[in-house]
Enzyme design. Structure first.
Site, PDB file in Angstrom:
ATOM      1  N   HIS A  21       1.234  -1.229  -0.123  1.00  0.00           N
ATOM      2  CA  HIS A  21       0.158   0.258  -0.134  1.00  0.00           C
ATOM      3  C   HIS A  21       0.893   0.702   0.069  1.00  0.00           C
ATOM      4  O   HIS A  21       1.481   1.809   1.174  1.00  0.00           O
ATOM      5  CB  HIS A  21      -0.770   0.080   1.101  1.00  0.00           C
ATOM      6  CG  HIS A  21      -2.141   1.092   1.373  1.00  0.00           C
ATOM      7  ND1 HIS A  21      -3.012   1.338   0.950  1.00  0.00           N
ATOM      8  CD2 HIS A  21      -2.050   2.926   0.760  1.00  0.00           C
ATOM      9  CE1 HIS A  21      -3.750   2.103   1.494  1.00  0.00           C
ATOM     10  NE2 HIS A  21      -2.473   3.221   1.035  1.00  0.00           N
ATOM     11  N   HIS A  23       1.722   5.199  -1.962  1.00  0.00           N
ATOM     12  CA  HIS A  23       0.836   6.601  -2.369  1.00  0.00           C
ATOM     13  C   HIS A  23       2.401   7.275  -2.968  1.00  0.00           C
ATOM     14  O   HIS A  23       3.538   7.428  -2.268  1.00  0.00           O
ATOM     15  CB  HIS A  23       0.395   8.062  -1.956  1.00  0.00           C
ATOM     16  CG  HIS A  23      -0.967   7.536  -1.007  1.00  0.00           C
ATOM     17  ND1 HIS A  23      -1.924   7.395  -1.397  1.00  0.00           N
ATOM     18  CD2 HIS A  23      -0.381   6.317  -0.058  1.00  0.00           C
ATOM     19  CE1 HIS A  23      -2.785   6.514  -1.065  1.00  0.00           C
ATOM     20  NE2 HIS A  23      -1.676   5.721   0.231  1.00  0.00           N
ATOM     21  N   HIS A 144     -10.647   0.550   1.970  1.00  0.00           N
ATOM     22  CA  HIS A 144     -10.466   2.088   3.060  1.00  0.00           C
ATOM     23  C   HIS A 144     -11.601   1.458   3.535  1.00  0.00           C
ATOM     24  O   HIS A 144     -12.735   2.139   3.758  1.00  0.00           O
ATOM     25  CB  HIS A 144      -9.948   3.392   2.171  1.00  0.00           C
ATOM     26  CG  HIS A 144      -9.811   4.350   3.343  1.00  0.00           C
ATOM     27  ND1 HIS A 144      -8.814   5.070   3.392  1.00  0.00           N
ATOM     28  CD2 HIS A 144     -10.216   4.822   4.437  1.00  0.00           C
ATOM     29  CE1 HIS A 144      -8.691   6.099   4.655  1.00  0.00           C
ATOM     30  NE2 HIS A 144     -10.138   5.429   5.335  1.00  0.00           N
ATOM     31  N   HIS A 182      -4.432  -0.334   5.547  1.00  0.00           N
ATOM     32  CA  HIS A 182      -3.888   0.350   7.498  1.00  0.00           C
ATOM     33  C   HIS A 182      -5.264  -0.210   7.984  1.00  0.00           C
ATOM     34  O   HIS A 182      -5.020   0.922   8.856  1.00  0.00           O
ATOM     35  CB  HIS A 182      -3.701   1.362   7.123  1.00  0.00           C
ATOM     36  CG  HIS A 182      -5.250   2.645   5.750  1.00  0.00           C
ATOM     37  ND1 HIS A 182      -6.209   2.105   6.469  1.00  0.00           N
ATOM     38  CD2 HIS A 182      -4.286   3.246   4.496  1.00  0.00           C
ATOM     39  CE1 HIS A 182      -7.136   2.900   4.953  1.00  0.00           C
ATOM     40  NE2 HIS A 182      -5.604   3.298   4.940  1.00  0.00           N
TER      41      HIS A 182
HETATM   42  C1  NCD Z   1      -3.030   8.937   1.868  1.00  0.00           C
HETATM   43  C2  NCD Z   1      -3.196   9.971   1.307  1.00  0.00           C
HETATM   44  O1  NCD Z   1      -2.290  10.894   1.619  1.00  0.00           O
HETATM   45  O2  NCD Z   1      -3.705  10.248  -0.383  1.00  0.00           O
HETATM   46  N1  NCD Z   1      -3.667   9.856   3.342  1.00  0.00           N
HETATM   47  C3  NCD Z   1      -3.587   8.845   4.353  1.00  0.00           C
HETATM   48  O3  NCD Z   1      -3.381   8.999   5.552  1.00  0.00           O
HETATM   49  N2  NCD Z   1      -2.777   7.833   4.578  1.00  0.00           N
HETATM   50  C4  NCD Z   1      -5.119   8.629   1.694  1.00  0.00           C
HETATM   51  C5  NCD Z   1      -4.899   7.393   3.080  1.00  0.00           C
HETATM   52  O4  NCD Z   1      -4.650   6.153   2.363  1.00  0.00           O
HETATM   53  O5  NCD Z   1      -6.113   7.467   3.610  1.00  0.00           O
HETATM   54 ZN    ZN Z   2      -3.573   5.219   2.018  1.00  0.00          ZN
END
Ligand code: NCD
Ligand code: ZN
Length: 352
Positions: A21, A23, A144, A182
């Site tokens: 996972h 970003h 999520h 998460h």
């Molecule tokens: C993530 C993001 O910034 O894209 N933020 C986070 O707090 N984890 C989005 C997500 O995974 O919920």
């Molecule tokens: Zn995330």
């Protein structure tokens, strides 16, 4: 021989880890932060919450190309793409993307749950055909797991999601493979443990380190704010127990989520902790502290591929315990500086 001069080195060799996972963003941010993940991780499940989101197979293929183009020449890193589930998603596009390897999973964001989730799902009946098609072909749904009902306290949103959404959804589509992304609560841990098959969970690095006090005591600490928000200490302890238990249903998904400092240190700060840089040193610290270093490889390198039906990586990395690890406080990117997650204690596990 003088005992005092004996240096207690410890080393640990693992199959190269994957991040289930992550970003990676786009443009200048992508370029700036991608090397931080590619340095240690072989593969990552890449989240699709760009603006606009990565909804179709064609968009995922184009995003994958942009990631590959941004990779440093020396890197050996494979992005595993995901599709952002909307109420308009076409089941045929999804199944074709899975069949030809363009997408490895679909991501479900309840509309409004987190960063860039406005196009997410409001009415679960409308995505049922997509979910049924995914169950048939064994394509995982990454969830999520937070309700968005404004009357539900933010610290309860994960536990309520399990009862109101996840359990009914899994009953309605029994063959669907689901990853609870998460997880942050003992309820999340217990729910995954109670499932017979087809349910896994990612656990982030930061949720093994911080509880809600870290965010709020002695002033607001924006770099510890993420979603799902860190909970009470008892939940952190449940996550540490699950991550280090050897149970293959739990695996690493860092949820490393960069935002430029200006967006974090703001009157309305963005959610996300950026842990790509020091994640493995932190995890080795946690497993070491728990006396379970022998289970680190399962969590970082074996359980995830097994869930996704992929082979583990052949390459190995070595971790060595020694003097405090030096890592940058911030990563400078073309989109602004990004603060690296501070675990609050020195790290001693170096990655070679
Ligand atoms: C993530 C993001 O910034 O894209 N933020 C986070 O707090 N984890 C989005 C997500 O995974 O919920
Ligand atoms: Zn995330």
């Amino acid at each position: 021989m003088c005992n005092a001069s004996v240096i207690m080195t410890q080393t640990l060799t693992l199959r190269r880890p994957d991040d289930w996972h992550l970003h990676l963003r786009d443009g200048a941010m992508l370029e700036g932060i991608l090397p931080e993940s590619a340095r240690h991780f072989a593969r990552a499940i890449v989240m699709p919450n760009l603006v606009p989101p990565v909804v179709t197979a064609a968009q995922a293929a184009a995003y994958r190309d942009r990631i590959l183009k941004a990779l440093p020449a020396s890197a050996d890193f494979t992005p595993l793409m995901t599709l952002y589930l909307t109420e308009e998603t076409d089941p045929e596009d999804v199944t074709a993307a899975f069949a030809n390897g363009i997408a490895h999973a679909v991501k479900l964001y309840p509309a409004g749950a987190t960063t860039n989730s406005a196009s997410g799902v409001r009415d679960f009946d409308r995505v049922r055909p997509v979910l049924e098609a995914m169950a048939e072909i064994g394509m995982p749904l990454c969830v999520h797991g937070e309700v968005t009902d404004p009357s539900v306290d933010i610290f309860d949103r994960e536990a309520v999601f399990i009862d109101r959404v996840l359990e009914p959804l899994r009953r309605a589509i029994p063959g669907l493979k689901v990853v609870m992304e998460h997880i942050t609560t003992q309820e999340g841990v217990a729910y995954v443990r109670s499932a017979e098959a087809g349910l896994g969970a990612t656990i982030t690095t930061h949720h093994l380190i911080i509880n809600r006090n870290h965010i709020l005591v002695g002033g607001i600490h924006p770099h510890y704010y993420c979603l799902p928000v860190a909970k009470r200490e008892l939940h952190r302890l449940a996550l540490r127990e699950a991550a280090t238990s050897g149970d293959a249903r739990f695996f690493l998904g860092t949820d490393s989520a960069p935002h430029a400092d200006a967006a974090k240190e703001s009157a309305c700060g963005c959610a996300g902790c950026f842990t790509a840089t020091n994640t493995l040193s932190i995890l080795a610290h946690v497993f070491d502290e728990m006396g379970r270093l022998d289970r680190l490889e399962g969590f970082t390198s074996l359980h995830g591929p097994a869930f996704y039906g992929l082979p583990p990586n052949d390459a190995r990395i070595t971790l060595r315990k020694g003097d405090p690890v030096a890592y940058p406080a911030k990563i400078e990117t073309g989109a602004g500086p990004v603060t690296v997650f501070d675990p609050g204690f020195p790290l001693h596990w170096h990655i070679e």
